[in-house]
Every structure is written in structure tokens, then in C-alpha cells.
Design an enzyme around this catalytic site. Structure first.
Site, PDB file in Angstrom:
ATOM      1  N   GLN A  57       1.415  -1.336  -0.055  1.00  0.00           N
ATOM      2  CA  GLN A  57       0.090   0.069   0.026  1.00  0.00           C
ATOM      3  C   GLN A  57       0.826   1.183   0.428  1.00  0.00           C
ATOM      4  OE1 GLN A  57      -3.264   0.103   2.939  1.00  0.00           O
ATOM      5  NE2 GLN A  57      -3.648   1.349   2.310  1.00  0.00           N
ATOM      6  N   SER A  99       3.892  -6.978   2.502  1.00  0.00           N
ATOM      7  CA  SER A  99       2.826  -6.308   3.168  1.00  0.00           C
ATOM      8  C   SER A  99       2.014  -6.792   2.548  1.00  0.00           C
ATOM      9  CB  SER A  99       2.821  -4.586   4.168  1.00  0.00           C
ATOM     10  OG  SER A  99       1.358  -4.716   4.613  1.00  0.00           O
ATOM     11  N   LEU A 100       0.932  -5.751   2.006  1.00  0.00           N
ATOM     12  CA  LEU A 100      -0.235  -6.067   1.795  1.00  0.00           C
ATOM     13  C   LEU A 100      -0.025  -7.258  -0.272  1.00  0.00           C
ATOM     14  CD1 LEU A 100      -3.520  -6.061   0.172  1.00  0.00           C
ATOM     15  CD2 LEU A 100      -2.142  -3.920  -0.701  1.00  0.00           C
ATOM     16  N   ARG A 142      -9.542  -7.592   4.723  1.00  0.00           N
ATOM     17  CA  ARG A 142      -8.229  -7.148   5.071  1.00  0.00           C
ATOM     18  C   ARG A 142      -7.989  -5.321   5.173  1.00  0.00           C
ATOM     19  NH1 ARG A 142      -2.598  -5.650   3.898  1.00  0.00           N
ATOM     20  NH2 ARG A 142      -1.043  -7.174   5.279  1.00  0.00           N
ATOM     21  N   HIS A 191       0.873  -2.777  10.786  1.00  0.00           N
ATOM     22  CA  HIS A 191       2.188  -3.155  11.387  1.00  0.00           C
ATOM     23  C   HIS A 191       2.979  -2.797  12.845  1.00  0.00           C
ATOM     24  CE1 HIS A 191       2.024  -5.818   7.914  1.00  0.00           C
ATOM     25  NE2 HIS A 191       2.210  -4.467   6.725  1.00  0.00           N
ATOM     26  N   GLN A 233       0.499 -11.528  10.260  1.00  0.00           N
ATOM     27  CA  GLN A 233       2.039  -9.886   9.220  1.00  0.00           C
ATOM     28  C   GLN A 233       0.840  -8.984   9.782  1.00  0.00           C
ATOM     29  OE1 GLN A 233       0.202  -8.376   6.542  1.00  0.00           O
ATOM     30  NE2 GLN A 233       1.892  -9.308   5.097  1.00  0.00           N
TER      31      GLN A 233
END
Length: 306
Positions: free
Chosen positions: A11, A90-91, A115, A196, A245
Site C-alpha cells: 500500500q 505487506s499487502l 483485510r 504493522h 503479519q
């Protein structure tokens, strides 16, 4: 023979118009966008290709990014270009899961939609924050923020760039302490939540329920998990790592160092922007990095790598 990694941005890389030529000029790319629209109940092409405020809102951004990157991946695969290993920031890990044969495109797109909603809703706007810390080593940052309540390291991006996340007041306090301790700069990031960080643990628990019915397969090729910076070869680990995560540090630099140690010499960044290429310049300047943003980039990559 090159050893190729497909890597996927997270992102923040989104941009209006991303993936449009894959939608307009390839059947397989259009099918991914159409599937996403069907699954999500709104027009993903409209979200990605027209100026609007939703593209930067987490619950929309995540599904849009994964749709675009999977469409690009399918076009690359159709041309015969396949990776030896995958990773995503991440994503982007959901795109890496698709490319590694772990998760279907349908499940990847539908899961990241949920999510995004959970991450958006978990912490009221204004309560959390994130900041980039420049030109300070990880061990020093860890030491400085340890006594500051409600602050975590969100991203180990590359040497000289680490992101912290957590309670807004805690992040601001940490930034002051980091500057005093020798950080060159700290930059508050324009984000909608403390991603995170431990503040997102509840979002991970909600995601766990969404993941329960999702079919995950044994990776066809290895992928590297953000949480551990290690290869995942066992399907049984996948869901647990995806839940963790959401609230754990993204160990991107460590993940890339693992791939470099194992002889990966070509990295194909698939998705808008050149964020990961920028990180790689600071991790290892000698390896080849190709970016796939436009259809013409696919032809260039195919000519160079096949």
C-alpha cells in the site's frame, strides 16, 4: 541462467490509471479486473482508472493493488516468464502467494478486501501514526523506542530506512528521542492507521476467521514470508503467518538478503511505482531489477529474460 524473483509492492504505491493497458489490451488482464468487480460488488476499473478519493482509502486500496498486480502477473506468465521464488511487501504478500500457487486469485482479492476493512476499522482515525526514520541503524532504533509505550517497528525496508508505528503520541515521542540519538530525519507518514503495530492485533484476529474457509496449497515455488523473512514451503504455516503479519514487522530487507544469499540475481517488481527497486539499490546495487507497470514493460522483460 538467471534466478528470478517476482516481488510485489504494498500500500502506498497505488496511482490512478494503474493497470489500465492490461485491462484495455489483454483478455487475461481484463478477466482479473472483471472477476474482482464481481467479487467486490463495485467497479474495480472505475476505482483504478478514474480520479477519485477512494483509491487511497485502505479498504479499497488493498483490493485494487492486488487486482492490478495479479493481472500483470498473469500476462507475464502467459508470455512464459515465471519466477523461481516470490515475495511481497505487506499487502504484496498476497500477490506473492498467488504467484507461488498457494492461493487462487479469487481468494487473494476477496481476502485483502476484508483485510483492508479490518485494518481501517481497528483503530479510530487520529489515534495511530507511522513515521519513517532515516539514516539510523535498526539496532539503535530498537534500543531507543524500547521504553516508549505503544511503539513498534513496522518495516525494515532497507539500510537507512525503517518505519515505526503505533500510538500517535508514542510515535511523536519516539521521533524526538530518535533525533536526539542521531537519526538524520524522521518523517510522519500520511497514513490512515498504525499498520504493522500491536494496535492491529484485533484486525489480525478478525482476518483469522475470514481465512478459515480459504483453501491454501503447498507452494509450487518458495515464497518468503514478511513475518519471518524465511521461505515458506508448508501450506500449514500460511494462514498463521498472514494473521501475524497484520500486527508484526515487515522484514523486507532481511527477506531480500535471503534471496540474494541464495543466488537470486534478477528481481521483477510487479505493480505501480518503483518503491522496491529503490529499496534494492540500498540493499544491493549490483543485481538486475525490472519494473512491470505498463504492457510495454512486459515485452521488454520477456525479451531480456527469456
Amino acid at each position: 541462467m538467471s534466478k528470478i524473483a517476482f516481488i510485489y509492492p504494498g500500500q502506498g504505491a497505488q496511482v490512478c490509471g494503474m493497470g489500465q493497458d492490461f485491462y484495455d489490451y489483454t483478455q487475461i488482464g481484463k478477466q482479473v479486473f472483471d472477476l474482482a468487480s464481481e467479487l467486490l460488488g463495485f467497479s474495480v476499473p472505475e476505482l483504478c482508472f478514474t480520479e477519485n478519493d477512494r483509491l487511497d482509502v485502505t479498504e479499497y486500496t488493498q483490493a485494487a493493488m492486488v487486482t492490478v498486480s495479479i493481472a500483470m502477473t498473469k500476462v507475464l506468465e502467459e508470455k512464459g516468464l515465471k519466477p523461481d521464488v516470490t515475495a511481497g511487501l505487506s499487502l504484496g504478500e498476497y500477490c506473492a502467494l498467488y504467484a507461488a500457487g498457494v492461493m487462487s486469485e479469487r481468494d487473494a482479492i476477496a481476502t485483502v478486501r476484508q483485510r483492508g476493512i479490518f485494518m481501517q476499522e481497528e483503530v479510530p482515525v487520529g489515534q495511530g501514526a507511522m513515521a519513517a526514520v532515516l539514516a539510523m541503524d535498526a539496532a539503535s532504533i530498537e534500543e531507543v523506542i524500547a521504553p516508549v509505550e505503544g511503539v513498534w517497528i513496522a518495516n525494515y525496508n532497507c539500510p537507512g530506512q525503517i518505519v515505526i508505528s503505533g500510538r500517535k503520541d508514542g510515535v511523536e515521542t519516539a521521533c524526538g528521542k530518535l533525533k536526539e540519538a542521531g537519526a538524520k530525519r524522521t518523517i510522519m507518514l500520511n497514513v490512515s492507521g498504525p499498520f504493522h503495530s500491536g494496535m492491529l492485533t484485533g484486525a489480525g484476529e478478525k482476518l483469522k476467521k475470514v481465512l478459515e474457509p480459504v483453501t491454501v496449497h503447498t507452494p509450487r515455488i518458495p515464497y518468503v514470508a514478511n513475518v519471518t523473512a524465511q521461505y515458506v514451503t508448508d501450506a500449514a504455516q500460511v494462514k498463521h503467518l498472514l494473521v501475524k503479519q497484520v500486527s508484526s514487522s515487515v522484514r523486507w530487507q532481511q527477506s531480500m538478503e535471503l534471496l540474494l544469499e541464495d543466488g537470486v540475481d534478477t528481481f521483477v517488481e510487479i505493480g505501480p511505482g518503483k518503491t522496491l527497486a529503490g529499496f534494492m539499490k540500498k540493499i544491493n546495487r549490483t543485481v538486475k531489477v525490472l519494473n512491470i507497470e505498463k504492457l510495454e514493460d512486459v515485452e521488454r522483460a520477456v525479451q531480456e529474460l527469456l
